[in-house]
Design a protein around this motif. Structure first.
Motif, PDB file in Angstrom:
ATOM      1  N   ASN A   1       0.827  -1.204   0.000  1.00 13.04           N
ATOM      2  CA  ASN A   1       0.000   0.000   0.000  1.00 13.04           C
ATOM      3  C   ASN A   1       0.859   1.251   0.000  1.00 13.04           C
ATOM      4  N   LEU A   2       1.987   1.167   0.689  1.00  9.69           N
ATOM      5  CA  LEU A   2       2.905   2.310   0.693  1.00  9.69           C
ATOM      6  C   LEU A   2       3.463   2.548  -0.702  1.00  9.69           C
ATOM      7  N   ILE A   3       3.969   1.478  -1.316  1.00  8.43           N
ATOM      8  CA  ILE A   3       4.605   1.628  -2.627  1.00  8.43           C
ATOM      9  C   ILE A   3       3.610   2.117  -3.675  1.00  8.43           C
ATOM     10  N   ARG A   4       2.363   1.706  -3.538  1.00  6.21           N
ATOM     11  CA  ARG A   4       1.368   2.118  -4.535  1.00  6.21           C
ATOM     12  C   ARG A   4       0.687   3.424  -4.175  1.00  6.21           C
ATOM     13  N   SER A   5       1.317   4.240  -3.354  1.00  4.55           N
ATOM     14  CA  SER A   5       0.713   5.521  -3.003  1.00  4.55           C
ATOM     15  C   SER A   5       1.654   6.639  -3.406  1.00  4.55           C
ATOM     16  N   LYS A   6       1.219   7.869  -3.186  1.00  4.39           N
ATOM     17  CA  LYS A   6       2.086   9.002  -3.518  1.00  4.39           C
ATOM     18  C   LYS A   6       3.357   8.966  -2.676  1.00  4.39           C
TER      19      LYS A   6
END
Ligand SMILES: Nc1ncnc2c1ncn2[C@@H]1O[C@H](COP(=O)(O)OP(=O)(O)OP(=O)(O)O)[C@@H](O)[C@H]1O
Ligand SMILES: [Mg+2]
Lengths: 256, 383
Positions: free
Chosen positions: B188-193
């Motif tokens: 979720n971190l990697i796929r966020s801004k």
């Protein structure tokens, strides 16, 4: 409102004993395309580096819309409204084209989304992600890059990489855009296309643009005003057509 | 009903490959333990593999996504193991035991490791490549030495800390559940801004700054999260073993974790999981197979297999085989062909894969890592 978008006062920097830039006075008005020219090593890129916080000026200061920005960090200066491109292209090479642009939205209040929101994929996260992607596609379509949006940036041809860099800089929603030799390495046709793009950006985004360029046809074609640097000092400044006729300038460019 | 089917078909299954894989493994082995058909050695292997996977995913954030070389991951794990083990001991003194005690220990261990992640992250803001590698390496040694020289009452000194036992049959279930937590946070971190900011720093730090990214903040964030999960792995280690001895957390161990990340492919979480599994499996199997006089062969065989894997991954002659038979092609086949809805590929959360920047010979000897610049520092301060 302030008369000048960008105003520098006696801006200068020394590296050791070398006065790389000294006493540069720039006055850039809103929606102007302003050229910064000069022979190799004149200190043009160094001026950009000072304006974006990469180097701290040792003399003088500069204002954006009347606000002094000297001393701020690079990311703060970008948030205040100065975005740039680089002389040697600097993209996020291993990221897709669309994500390169999305990085530019990082600080826009519209797309605010906390770390916690992202970890838990809250509605706010999903909404801002969707909005960012949609906006990024809009910007890419302006630059004719929409079809390449899923390519990794380094797979783009050279000319398109330059365009992507401009697109990314614009994504940060700046007041002033600094372009460092945008036409470097382009053929005449690409250069004239680029001129169109730069004009278009100015009109569409109401952008003020300061650009460094060696290609004189481009400079003469789109710049409203010029400042000529030589050995770090201002050789001439004023209306483009007049400056280019100045015998001092001609001499600096052609040698004695 | 048909709306539901359309929705089901629209799910981007590829995103969930990792969750599905881990959950399946968890499910199968849980059923097997409940049926009481797993020998102790398999449980032990599962625990070790689970711990390695957490380590590999967490180090992957710093090395694969932030692009910094850290050789001190075992140090964070060591802190988690000791602090978590000690917390569990103190809790059992006051009568708190079982899963509840474990959860408290995990939180305490992870937070402590996170604090040290912050402290080690600070020099990371100024140092690059090999210099940072040296600092993290030194950090790992300092932590190890500090615990080795602790008093007997505090952390057990050179004899190691004795930790309370946890019901061995179910520990791997907890470890695998933590893998799922770790995966959720990382993906979720990697796929966020925020993840984009981190990968932007990796790809071009100067451009990231000019694009308004607060590099300080995101480097620290990556180090803290990475350390916290190494701490979780450490706490799991302390529950899986009856003693925690600092000597286990030496730089060889840090490098082994790095090997898992690099072999898996930088910035590739699935790859990291697979290589952690394979490497740990190899390690455990070789240790049990080669005993007595043959024990010296272990490192040799292990190194040989690693070399073969690297050759397979990089040899131009094997390009065809690689492209034909790999996990990505497999998942593509399973998930894409079945749905007739066409993908908007840019929405896949495609991970940015870096061509492996760290070379194998640099991994196999620390001297080389120290001598050569591993991640090309952006030398030109000017344009
Ligand atoms: N970090 C630095 N340390 C020392 N000297 C520097 C540094 N940055 C720039 N200079 C010097 O400042 C001078 C101006 O360099 P700059 O790159 O600004 O020139 P430029 O006008 O952009 O030239 P070009 O047209 O070749 O891009 C050069 O003499 C350069 O060597
Ligand atoms: Mg320059």
């Amino acid at each position: 409102m302030c008369e000048y978008v960008l105003k520098t006062e006696g801006l200068g920097i020394s590296f050791g004993g070398l006065r790389a830039v000294d006493g540069v006075e720039l006055r850039v008005r809103k929606k102007q395309i302003y050229g910064l020219i000069g022979p190799n090593g004149a200190g043009k890129t160094t001026v950009f580096n000072m304006l974006t916080g990469v180097y701290q000026p040792t003399r003088g200061t500069f204002y954006l819309d009347g606000e002094e920005l000297k001393g701020l960090s690079q990311d703060k200066i970008n948030q205040k409204g100065i975005a740039r491109t680089f002389q040697n292209i600097r993209l996020f090479n291993n990221m897709t084209v669309v994500r390169n642009v999305m990085v530019g939205f990082h600080n826009l209040p519209k797309y605010k989304c906390s770390f916690i929101d992202s970890i838990f994929r809250t509605k706010r996260h999903r909404d801002t992600e969707r909005a960012m992607r949609a906006r990024a596609k809009e910007i890419l379509s302006i630059f004719g890059l929409l079809d390449e949006r899923n390519l990794l940036a380094y797979n783009l041809p050279y000319g398109k990489q330059r365009k992507l860099e401009i697109a990314r800089a614009l994504a940060t929603n700046p007041k002033l855009l600094l372009l460092d030799e945008p036409a470097a390495g382009m053929n005449p046709q690409e250069t004239s296309e680029l001129m169109e793009t730069i004009r278009f950006v100015r009109d569409k985004f109401d952008m003020t643009i300061l650009l460094i360029e060696h290609d004189m046809s481009l400079v003469a074609g789109i710049c409203d005003e010029l400042t000529v640097l030589n050995f770090g000092q201002t050789l001439a400044c004023g209306e483009t057509s007049e400056v280019l006729k100045d015998p001092e300038v001609v001499k600096a460019y052609l040698g004695d | 009903m048909s709306a539901f089917i359309v929705k089901f078909k629209n799910i981007k299954w590829k995103r969930y490959t990792n969750y599905i894989g881990i959950s399946l493994v968890l499910l199968v082995f849980t059923v097997l333990t409940l049926a009481d058909s797993l020998p102790q050695s398999t449980l032990f292997l599962l625990e070790k593999i689970g711990i390695s996977i957490i380590l590999s995913i967490s180090l992957g954030l710093v090395v694969g996504f932030l692009g910094e070389l850290s050789l001190g991951h075992a140090g964070f794990m060591c802190i988690g193991a000791y602090i978590g083990g000690k917390t569990a001991e103190l809790l059992s003194d006051v009568g708190v035991e079982g899963i509840f005690a474990l959860l408290i220990s995990v939180v305490v261990g992870a937070l402590t490791a996170a604090v040290f992640g912050f402290i080690v992250g600070l020099p990371a803001l100024r140092l690059k490549g090999d210099y940072l590698a040296i600092v993290t390496l030194a950090f790992c040694e300092i932590v190890k030495t500090a615990f080795e020289n602790s008093s007997k009452e505090s952390f057990g000194g050179p004899m190691g800390l004795r930790t309370p036992r946890f019901d061995k049959h179910y520990l791997f279930i907890i470890i695998f559940s933590f893998i799922l937590v770790c995966l959720a946070v990382m993906q979720n971190l990697i796929r966020s801004k925020h993840g984009r900011a981190i990968t932007a720093i990796r790809d071009n730090e100067i451009a990231a700054r000019a694009t308004g990214i607060n590099v300080t903040k995101y480097k620290l964030l990556a180090f803290i999260i990475s350390a916290a999960f190494a701490g979780v792995a450490g706490v799991m280690y302390s529950f899986a073993n009856s003693t925690v001895a600092a000597s286990a957390f030496d730089y060889n161990y840090s490098i082994e974790i790095l090997v898992m990340v690099v072999l898996g492919g930088m910035g590739n979480i699935t790859g990291g999981i697979i290589s952690a599994t394979v490497i740990t499996f190899l390690n455990v199997k070789l240790t049990t197979m080669l005993t007595g006089d043959n024990a010296v062969l272990k490192d040799l065989v292990y190194a040989l297999i690693l070399v073969l894997i690297v050759i397979y991954n990089n040899a131009p002659a094997l390009k065809y085989v690689r492209e034909r038979y790999n996990i990505r092609a497999l998942t593509d086949k399973i998930f894409k062909k079945r749905s007739d809805v066409s993908y908007d590929t840019d929405d896949e959360g495609k991970w940015d894969r870096v061509p492996t920047k760290i070379k194998m010979d640099e991994l196999l000897s620390v001297d080389v890592v120290v001598r050569e610049s591993v991640i090309d520092p952006d030398k030109e301060g000017k344009e």
